[in-house]
Every structure is written in C-alpha cells, then in structure tokens.
Motif scaffolding. Structure first.
Motif, PDB file in Angstrom:
ATOM      1  N   VAL A 223       0.841  -1.204   0.000  1.00 33.44           N
ATOM      2  CA  VAL A 223       0.000   0.000   0.000  1.00 33.44           C
ATOM      3  C   VAL A 223       0.873   1.249   0.000  1.00 33.44           C
ATOM      4  CG1 VAL A 223      -1.719   1.313   1.284  1.00 33.44           C
ATOM      5  CG2 VAL A 223      -1.911  -1.172   1.153  1.00 33.44           C
ATOM      6  N   ALA A 224       1.879   1.251   0.863  1.00 36.79           N
ATOM      7  CA  ALA A 224       2.794   2.389   0.915  1.00 36.79           C
ATOM      8  C   ALA A 224       3.611   2.496  -0.362  1.00 36.79           C
ATOM      9  CB  ALA A 224       3.707   2.259   2.129  1.00 36.79           C
ATOM     10  N   VAL A 225       4.004   1.346  -0.914  1.00 33.87           N
ATOM     11  CA  VAL A 225       4.778   1.341  -2.153  1.00 33.87           C
ATOM     12  C   VAL A 225       3.960   1.933  -3.296  1.00 33.87           C
ATOM     13  CG1 VAL A 225       5.845  -0.145  -3.893  1.00 33.87           C
ATOM     14  CG2 VAL A 225       6.218  -0.595  -1.466  1.00 33.87           C
ATOM     15  N   THR A 226       2.676   1.582  -3.381  1.00 37.58           N
ATOM     16  CA  THR A 226       1.807   2.110  -4.428  1.00 37.58           C
ATOM     17  C   THR A 226       1.687   3.624  -4.331  1.00 37.58           C
ATOM     18  OG1 THR A 226       0.533   0.046  -4.478  1.00 37.58           O
ATOM     19  CG2 THR A 226      -0.514   2.007  -5.410  1.00 37.58           C
ATOM     20  N   ARG A 231       3.385   9.105  -6.390  1.00 35.20           N
ATOM     21  CA  ARG A 231       4.093  10.372  -6.153  1.00 35.20           C
ATOM     22  C   ARG A 231       5.237  10.549  -7.152  1.00 35.20           C
ATOM     23  NH1 ARG A 231       8.677  11.423  -4.095  1.00 35.20           N
ATOM     24  NH2 ARG A 231       8.964   9.267  -3.349  1.00 35.20           N
ATOM     25  N   GLN A 232       5.985   9.485  -7.421  1.00 31.86           N
ATOM     26  CA  GLN A 232       7.107   9.573  -8.348  1.00 31.86           C
ATOM     27  C   GLN A 232       6.641   9.850  -9.775  1.00 31.86           C
ATOM     28  OE1 GLN A 232      10.326   6.599  -7.918  1.00 31.86           O
ATOM     29  NE2 GLN A 232       9.296   5.887  -6.073  1.00 31.86           N
ATOM     30  N   VAL A 233       5.508   9.241 -10.178  1.00 28.12           N
ATOM     31  CA  VAL A 233       4.972   9.503 -11.514  1.00 28.12           C
ATOM     32  C   VAL A 233       4.571  10.961 -11.641  1.00 28.12           C
ATOM     33  CG1 VAL A 233       3.056   9.020 -13.082  1.00 28.12           C
ATOM     34  CG2 VAL A 233       4.217   7.135 -11.921  1.00 28.12           C
ATOM     35  N   LEU A 277       3.355   0.675 -11.327  1.00 28.24           N
ATOM     36  CA  LEU A 277       2.110   1.075 -10.666  1.00 28.24           C
ATOM     37  C   LEU A 277       0.949   0.179 -11.072  1.00 28.24           C
ATOM     38  CD1 LEU A 277       0.914   3.170  -8.737  1.00 28.24           C
ATOM     39  CD2 LEU A 277       0.464   4.644 -10.699  1.00 28.24           C
ATOM     40  N   GLU A 278       0.916  -0.208 -12.347  1.00 32.93           N
ATOM     41  CA  GLU A 278      -0.144  -1.096 -12.816  1.00 32.93           C
ATOM     42  C   GLU A 278      -0.078  -2.461 -12.140  1.00 32.93           C
ATOM     43  OE1 GLU A 278       0.097  -1.377 -17.020  1.00 32.93           O
ATOM     44  OE2 GLU A 278      -0.453   0.713 -17.398  1.00 32.93           O
TER      45      GLU A 278
END
Length: 388
Positions: A223-226, A231-233, A277-278
């Motif tokens: 969840v945190a990674v997503t 944010r990076q995108v 992300l996908e």
C-alpha cells in the motif's frame, strides 16, 4: 508516432491481421520465448554479457543462424539486445521517434528491458572467453594461488598420441608457470567442495520459513509502495512539463539538445514507474512459483553442476561464489568466499548452535556442526538432504 512498427518484424515477432489494427506484430513462437528468456536472463544476472547470450542462442536450434558454422553473428546479438520493441515500445532516432507506447505486446516489461541494458553496460564478473567450452568449465574462473592470475587449460598429446586434459598458469613470472594440473584433480576437488555446500533438511526448512515471512511482510507494505509510485509519476510529469517550457524559451541548440535528452530519460523513467504502478499490489506469481528454482539451487548446487551443461555450470560459478577461487598445486583449492545466500545459511547455523549451547534447555545438548554436514547425494533436483 501512433505506436505501429512499419519495418520488418524483429526475431520473436511476426505480422498478423488483428481486428481493429490491420497488420500488427504478434508473438512468433518459439522465437518469442527464446528472446524473452534472453532479456529476463540478463535482468536477473543469469547472463552477464553479450558473449554469454551468443553462447545461449548458438545452442538454440530454433533460433536462426546466419553463419555456415551454425552460429549467430555477434552483430546480430548486439542488434537484438538493443531493440526496445521487446519491451512494447518503439524507437526510431532518425525520425525523432523516441519510445512511444507500441500497439504490439511486449515480450518483457520496460523495467526488465532497462535492467538488461544496465547489465550489458556493467559487464561480466565471471569472464566470458571465446575458448570456453564444456571440456574446461573452470577455465578463467579459478586463480593460480601463486600469482593470482586465472588458470587456462589445454589438451596435451602424449608420445602414444593420446590426449590428456590439463589446467595451467601461463604467467611467465609465476613459480607455477607451465606446470600442469590434471583436470581430474582440480575439477574433482571443486566437485567435492560443491557437495559440502548443501544444508540439512532442518536448516533448509528454517531458511525457507524466513524467506516466506519476509515475502509476507513485503506484501503488507505494498500500500505504501503504491502511494510512493504515484508520487514519483507525478513528480516525473511535473519535471517533463518544466523542461518543455525551458525548451520553448531556449535559443542555444546545445542547451535545447541537453533538455531534450533529459526529457527522453524522464519519459522512459515515467513509463517504467507506470508499469510498476499497474502491477503494484499484485505479485507476478505465488511464493512457491517465484522461488522454486532458487530454493532448488540452494538445496543442492551440485545438481546443476552435475548436469554437465556449460551454461548451468557457469551459472553455478556466478551464483555460489562471491569471487574467483584460488587453487594451490600442493594444497588444492583454497577456502572460497561464498555468495550471500550461502553465507546467510551459515550464519543461521552458527546462531542456532550458540543458542542450543545455553543453559536451560532440556536435555542440555548442543547442536553440532553436523547440521551443515554433507549428506548422501541423492538424485532429486529439489529435495534437500535428509538430517544427518
């Protein structure tokens, strides 16, 4: 720019009529699977150089050969590895077409393709030589203990005309220069050492449980990674917009070219982040499917070596050892520096031995070094040794 490739289909693809597209590149088996294995092998570290990829393709009967000798040209290998088509994108620098998303299906993800490019730029740790063959799998990977240079190997013909295999040090300044080492001696010592790198069933089960716990913790963190990927995108898109504004106002051609190069790199990074992300939150496979081969190797690296296949033997040399092994003509193989997974198993063994020696256990018996002793060799590729 619409994402259609308009030239000859690269190896692994063929043109077929697809509803809504007309003619479109689709997978061409079995070449598609071979090319996919090449890029995944580079990304994972299985292959370390273009030369190792060439050896792999030479051994694939289904891959087209452009030499009478039945080998793939080195130029064809370089061309194959540089094509972004296999990641599902298109690039034509002469037409200023830089990585639009292709309409065709990629054989691998852009992230995997990018990792393969990075691996190729870093070069190989385990040497790849033109004279590597199944006769001398340790050539170049074992060092002379006297001078630290890699041992080479050759066939020597006796007076009777019979050929004998030997390893030698060709360093003229070495005390062991040109002094032959029987192949059976050095490879026999290496095989005996590999057989000892086999944990007991109880130790292997403990290590597998630890890996599985780490896998579950990683899943819980998705969840945190997503959120971080989103944010990076967003940041990458903002940076692209800022650079585009600067390109519009810039007048120096060199500055404009630098901005455009930076924009291309940001766009590529954005594509990779979008792919991640996908897939975020959805593991590519189960724990067993992801780690089955890795655990098979850890359970018994000797089985890969025993297969006799040069590619697998080179893989053992890369995965099992952190650096090249030294061989002394008088004392044999020196103690090798093993790779991280085997070092971790050894550390677990030491910790368990210490814990078992403390007071308070009933009965107060210490775990001895037999936990990591070599068990009788069976012919199972996946089952660890039984407890000694």
């Amino acid at each position: 720019m619409a994402g259609y490739w308009v030239f000859h289909a690269p190896p692994g693809y063929k043109y077929a009529k697809v509803k809504g597209h007309g003619k479109l590149m689709v997978r061409d088996e079995p070449l598609a699977s071979i090319v996919q294995e090449v890029f995944e092998g580079l990304a994972s570290g299985r292959f370390k150089s273009k030369g190792e990829v060439k050896h792999f393709l030479d051994a694939q009967p289904a891959f087209p050969k452009d030499r009478r000798s039945g080998q793939v040209r080195y130029e064809e290998v370089k061309r194959l590895l540089s094509r972004p088509h296999y990641s599902g994108y298109i690039e034509v620098p002469d037409w200023n077409v830089s990585l639009p998303k292709g309409q065709h299906e990629g054989l691998v993800s852009l992230e995997t393709w990018q990792k393969a490019q990075e691996q190729l730029s870093e070069g190989a740790r385990t040497p790849n030589r033109a004279d590597l063959n199944a006769d001398f799998p340790l050539r170049g990977s074992v060092l002379c203990n006297d001078c630290g240079r890699p041992l080479t190997a050759c066939w020597s013909k006796s007076k009777t005309g019979k050929k004998h295999p030997y390893y030698q040090c060709f360093n003229k300044e070495c005390p062991s220069a040109r002094k032959s080492i029987r192949r059976d001696d050095i490879e026999g010592a290496f095989a005996a050492m590999l057989k000892t790198m086999r944990p007991s069933a109880s130790m292997f089960k403990l290590a597998k449980t630890m890996f599985e716990d780490a896998w579950k913790q990683r899943q819980a963190q998705m969840v945190a990674v997503t959120a971080d990927l989103k944010r990076q995108v967003t940041e990458a898109e903002a940076q692209v917009t800022q650079l585009l504004d600067r390109v519009v106002t810039a007048s120096n051609s060199r500055v404009i070219a630098a901005y455009e190069g930076r924009i291309d790199q940001l766009e590529k990074n954005k594509y990779i982040l979008s792919e991640k992300l996908e897939k975020s939150g959805q593991p590519r496979a189960s724990f067993e499917e992801m780690f089955e081969l890795a655990f098979s190797f850890l359970a018994n690296p000797w089985k890969l070596w025993e297969s006799g296949q040069l590619e697998l033997r080179r893989l053992v040399l890369r995965l099992a050892f952190a650096e090249r092994i030294s061989y002394c003509r008088k004392e044999g193989l020196r103690t090798p520096k093993t790779a991280l997974p085997f070092k971790m198993l050894d550390n677990i063994h030491d910790q368990n031995a210490d814990m078992a020696e403390r007071e308070g256990f009933e009965p107060p018996e210490a775990l001895t070094s037999t936990v990591f002793k070599t068990a009788a060799i069976d012919h199972s590729a996946t089952s660890p040794a039984a407890p000694v």
